[in-house]
Design a protein around this motif. Structure first.
Motif, PDB file in Angstrom:
ATOM      1  N   ALA A   1       2.291   1.775  -3.393  1.00 37.38           N
ATOM      2  CA  ALA A   1       1.308   2.329  -4.329  1.00 37.38           C
ATOM      3  C   ALA A   1       1.162   3.835  -4.127  1.00 37.38           C
ATOM      4  O   ALA A   1       1.130   4.607  -5.093  1.00 37.38           O
ATOM      5  N   ILE A   2       1.090   4.243  -2.854  1.00 36.73           N
ATOM      6  CA  ILE A   2       0.919   5.675  -2.559  1.00 36.73           C
ATOM      7  C   ILE A   2       2.123   6.470  -3.062  1.00 36.73           C
ATOM      8  O   ILE A   2       1.991   7.505  -3.720  1.00 36.73           O
TER       9      ILE A   2
ATOM     10  N   ALA B   1       0.838  -1.208   0.000  1.00 42.71           N
ATOM     11  CA  ALA B   1       0.000   0.000   0.000  1.00 42.71           C
ATOM     12  C   ALA B   1       0.870   1.254   0.000  1.00 42.71           C
ATOM     13  O   ALA B   1       0.617   2.204  -0.742  1.00 42.71           O
ATOM     14  N   LEU B   2       1.920   1.239   0.822  1.00 39.46           N
ATOM     15  CA  LEU B   2       2.824   2.401   0.883  1.00 39.46           C
ATOM     16  C   LEU B   2       3.491   2.609  -0.479  1.00 39.46           C
ATOM     17  O   LEU B   2       3.624   3.734  -0.960  1.00 39.46           O
TER      18      LEU B   2
END
Lengths: 129, 448
Positions: A21-22, A18-19
């Motif tokens: 992707a951000i 997730a990190l």
């Protein structure tokens, strides 16, 4: 303009993705490792512009150890370190205040998990520049 | 090699005995000088000084021996230290007998000093060891008196012209009475002292064991809390961040219907994270004895809390007014926690005050404490619920339907922190008119 490189070391793969992707969405190139050893290999191979470290991985302070070692390495010590942790509530340590003290916690920034995408990008941007 | 507490105690007491012997040696020399030059009594001062020298040598040997034991062989320390104590007490008893012999024999009531050694033996040695030393003392004393009586050894008197009982050492009747009473009293004394000594030693051992056990449990508990926190929060952080990637459309647009559901999941995760965070802090506060204290300025902390909620107040056009007494000084406390509780109360005030309302913060110095008041003209608290406001999981019946974001832990956390600072917190409120939260913090924290 060339994309800046970030290395994330965190043992939680789901959070890592997730990190990643951000940060990629924020125009960064991201490399990731799930422990200190893997992180060191990537660090030596291709020094990034920023290192993001989790505190508690295989041991309860693996991230701190790695940060100290990085700051001792003449080739790497200039790379800013952003610490991520979820244990500040229990340890009672004021990481935010300690982050500015190089003798205590050799990190340049500190964020408490979970972190909002906007806050993360802002911190990363400030540290890289 | 780590010594057991029981052994550490024994070693400490042995050194205590050695330290006190220096005073006894000083006492022997002083008493000899005093008797001869102040009371003008004739006495055998050279032999008496020689006994003092013997005691000095004994003390040095005991001291070096103890240091050697600690260095070389801590394995069987209790046995070797007890051997050392036996040596010390035996030499003491011989020295005391010599002192008595050269200072008047049975005619000198100083023989009562034997009791000191009996009591010391009861504290340091086993019951058997104590009885052996007592018997040794009585034998030494008995033989000395008997030999003086029969003339086998010379009798030295403490002589002065007007002394009448110069021949007590030849009075068989007196000797028999004195000796038997002394022997009987000695055994009773040793019986009492060693029984009490043994009981105290056992109690001490029990307490030590309990303390060790508690310390181990405390460590396990801390490690447990740390692990649980890390695991719960770690999972929540991963869920929340992954949901943020979707709801903030980082991976591209999503169907509006799906977005609605994702948003709900995201908001509830944020709420759960906050809840868990507060719950863990509350648990930690309840479990922990330690609380880092520092001296800090209350005004600065209040100002900082106000600054951090200013934007929340602005969003609802709430007028945030404050008046901080210039005289407010510093207090000793946990700065971060105090800032946290003031922020918490301010955020509550913003949350439960309608648009265009007001919040007033007032702080004043009241000699021995500092009073902080936060007043709003918000929803207020129903009168019958005022006593429950600071209880865990309390949520006002009038706000339950309006505000979903409340966990009911915030104020109980505030109360816990105020309690830890030996302060007070209370609330005055009227439904639909507003609330006023008051906190007092003592300027000088009571010790413990």
């Amino acid at each position: 303009m060339e994309r800046k490189k970030i290395l994330i070391v965190d043992d939680d793969k789901d959070l890592l993705l997730a990190l990643q992707a951000i940060l990629e969405n924020g125009n960064y190139n991201v490399n990731s490792a799930t422990n200190k050893k893997e992180g060191w290999e990537l660090l030596k191979e291709d020094p990034p512009d920023l290192i993001m470290l989790d505190v508690m991985m295989d041991t309860s302070h693996e991230g701190f150890e790695m940060a100290r070692e990085i700051k001792k390495d003449p080739a790497l010590k200039e790379i800013p370190i952003l610490m991520l942790t979820s244990i500040s509530d229990v340890t009672g340590v004021n990481f935010r205040a300690a982050a500015s003290d190089p003798n205590w916690l050799p990190a340049d920034g500190y964020l408490d998990k979970p972190v909002e995408p906007e806050e993360l990008l802002e911190n990363v941007k400030n540290l890289i520049n | 090699m780590i010594l057991e507490r029981r052994d550490i105690r024994l070693v400490k007491r042995t050194f205590w005995l050695i330290r006190h012997r220096w005073f006894a040696i000083g006492g022997v020399i002083a008493a000899t000088l005093l008797t001869k030059y102040v009371f003008k009594v004739e006495l055998q001062d050279l032999p008496l000084y020689s006994v003092a020298l013997l005691l000095i040598i004994e003390n040095i040997i005991s001291l070096l021996w103890m240091k050697y034991i600690l260095k070389c062989c801590p394995e069987n320390i209790s046995k070797t230290v007890k051997f050392n104590i036996h040596f010390q007490i035996s030499v003491d008893l011989i020295a005391l007998t010599l002192l008595l012999h050269y200072a008047g024999g049975i005619g000198n009531p100083m023989f009562l000093i034997y009791s000191f050694h009996m009591v010391i033996a009861s504290i340091l040695l086993s019951k058997t060891g104590t009885y052996i030393q007592t018997t040794f003392a009585l034998l030494l004393f008995g033989f000395m008196v008997y030999f003086e009586y029969t003339g086998l050894i010379e009798h030295y008197c403490l002589c002065k012209e007007n002394y009448t009982n110069l021949y007590l050492y030849l009075d068989g009747n007196y000797i028999l009475r004195t000796y038997s009473v002394f022997a009987f009293a000695s055994y009773v004394l040793v019986y009492l002292a060693s029984s009490i000594g043994e009981r105290l030693r056992n109690q001490e051992d029990g307490l030590t064991k309990a303390l060790d056990k508690l310390n181990i449990q405390d460590e396990i508990k801390n490690e447990y809390v740390l692990r649980v926190t890390h695991d719960i929060k770690g999972n929540l952080a991963a869920i929340q961040t992954n949901l943020a990637v979707l709801t903030q459309k980082i991976m591209g647009p999503i169907d509006p219907k799906q977005e609605e559901f994702l948003n709900r999941a995201y908001i509830r995760t944020i709420k759960l994270t906050k809840f868990v965070k507060n719950l863990l802090r509350l648990t930690k506060l309840r479990l922990d004895e330690e609380f880092d204290m520092e001296l800090f300025s209350v005004s600065v902390v209040i100002q900082s809390a106000i600054n951090s909620v200013q934007s929340n107040a602005d969003e609802k056009s709430i007028n945030l007014i404050y008046k901080l007494d210039d005289k407010i000084g510093s207090i000793t406390g946990n700065k971060l926690s105090i800032e946290e509780i003031i922020t918490n109360i301010l955020l509550n005030a913003v949350k439960y005050t309608n648009k265009n309302g007001f919040i007033k913060v007032n702080a004043e110095d009241n000699v021995d404490h500092i009073l902080i008041e936060v007043e709003d003209n918000g929803l207020g608290i129903p009168g019958d619920e005022l006593s429950e406001v600071f209880e865990e999981f309390y949520r006002g019946s009038n706000v339950k339907n309006i505000e979903e974001d409340s966990t009911g832990i915030g104020l109980s956390l505030v109360k816990k922190i105020v309690d830890r600072h030996h302060g007070e917190i209370w609330v005055e409120s009227e439904l639909d008119k507003g609330s006023k939260f008051c906190i007092t913090l003592p300027k000088n924290l009571p010790v413990n």
